[in-house]
Write an enzyme that holds these catalytic residues in place. Structure first.
Site, short mmCIF file in Angstrom:
data_model
loop_
_atom_site.label_atom_id
_atom_site.label_comp_id
_atom_site.label_asym_id
_atom_site.label_seq_id
_atom_site.Cartn_x
_atom_site.Cartn_y
_atom_site.Cartn_z
N HIS A 43 0.85 -1.18 0.00
CA HIS A 43 0.00 0.00 0.00
C HIS A 43 0.90 1.24 0.00
O HIS A 43 1.18 1.80 1.06
CB HIS A 43 -0.90 -0.01 1.23
N ARG A 45 1.67 4.67 0.22
CA ARG A 45 0.94 5.87 0.58
C ARG A 45 1.69 7.12 0.09
O ARG A 45 2.90 7.05 -0.15
CB ARG A 45 0.71 5.94 2.09
N GLU A 74 -2.47 -1.54 -3.37
CA GLU A 74 -3.61 -0.85 -2.78
C GLU A 74 -3.31 0.64 -2.67
O GLU A 74 -2.15 1.03 -2.44
CB GLU A 74 -3.89 -1.38 -1.37
N HIS A 195 -7.80 -6.29 6.65
CA HIS A 195 -7.56 -5.30 7.70
C HIS A 195 -7.81 -5.88 9.09
O HIS A 195 -8.92 -6.23 9.44
CB HIS A 195 -8.35 -4.00 7.53
#
Ligand SMILES: CC(=O)[C@@H](O)[C@H](O)COP(=O)(O)O
Ligand SMILES: NCC(=O)COP(=O)(O)O
Length: 244
Positions: A43, A45, A74, A195
């Site tokens: 992921h 970011r 993601e 998650h």
């Protein structure tokens, strides 16, 4: 059987804490692959607090040599993110409605507000042959709305399940996820989940029929520190083998 995709965010977080390339994210991907995981998830970011854009590119290069291991990227579909995804060409991109300053992912899409964005981004990524998943709360109305954006899958956001696991609310919350998964499949959406899943709560969650993939990183990483990667990965794979 549910596919296990290991999220490497926290390996990268540890790497970033010392300013040198140790632990090496690609080396840990190889270790997890050697232990039999079905996929790798990252992921990246905006602030690169853990996975960097270069990590994603390096992993894309590695995974080109492992056609049986899926790559899932993601993130929030900013232009920068989409350019990175197209450059990496993963098997799957999971669209997550995170703001740049969020501590972690903590909600699914509000499709009424973002329908056009999801539709446009999905069309763009599918033209590159990338499977698209939308990160969703177990909300029947939102799942119904996301069905006509063109996404292939949803990823059920499982924090509410994990935080109520073992509590008096467990059964009622699990029922929400059972219904959400069933509605998604009725609408011909495939279903992933992730998650805060862990080795204690996963088996019960996988009694839900049709969960194709779970992506797990935070707790799995801690469990590997406690018990060792071989033991932990073997346990997760055994649980995934028994899925409904
Ligand atoms: C989308 C999701 O729930 C997780 O995959 C997310 O990647 C967690 O992000 P952090 O590892 O930054 O908490
Ligand atoms: N999509 C969920 C994921 O990739 C990892 O979530 P977590 O196990 O780190 O909470």
């Amino acid at each position: 059987m549910t596919q296990l995709s290991v999220n490497l965010n926290k390996i990268a977080l540890l790497r970033n804490s010392r300013g040198r390339d140790f632990p090496n994210v690609v080396e840990f991907a190889k270790k997890f692959i050697a232990l039999g995981v079905h996929g790798i998830t990252v992921h990246p970011r905006e602030d690169e607090r853990h996975i960097t854009r270069q990590d994603a590119r390096d992993l894309a290069k590695l995974l080109a040599d492992y056609p049986d291991v899926e790559f899932n990227i993601e993130g929030y579909p900013s232009e920068d993110f989409l350019d990175l995804v197209e450059a990496c060409n993963p098997d799957q991109c999971t669209l997550v409605p995170d703001a740049a300053d969020q501590l972690t992912s903590d909600h699914g899409w509000d499709v009424a507000w973002h329908h056009e964005l999801l539709e446009m981004v999905t069309d763009r990524l599918k033209k590159s042959g990338i499977r698209v998943a939308a990160f969703m709360d177990p909300d029947l109305e939102q799942i119904r709305r996301v069905a006509d954006t063109g996404v292939d899958r949803i990823e059920l956001y499982t924090e509410e399940y994990a935080s109520t696991y073992g509590s008096p609310q467990q059964d009622a919350v699990l029922k929400k996820y059972i219904e959400a998964s069933a509605e998604a499949q009725r609408l011909e959406l495939e279903v992933n989940a992730g998650h805060d899943l862990d080795s204690h709560n996963l088996a019960t969650f996988l009694t839900i029929p049709g969960i194709l993939e779970v992506s797990i990183g935070h707790v799995l990483t801690v469990e590997c520190i406690e018990q060792g990667m071989p033991t932990v990965v073997a346990n997760y794979l055994d649980i995934c083998k028994e899925s409904a």
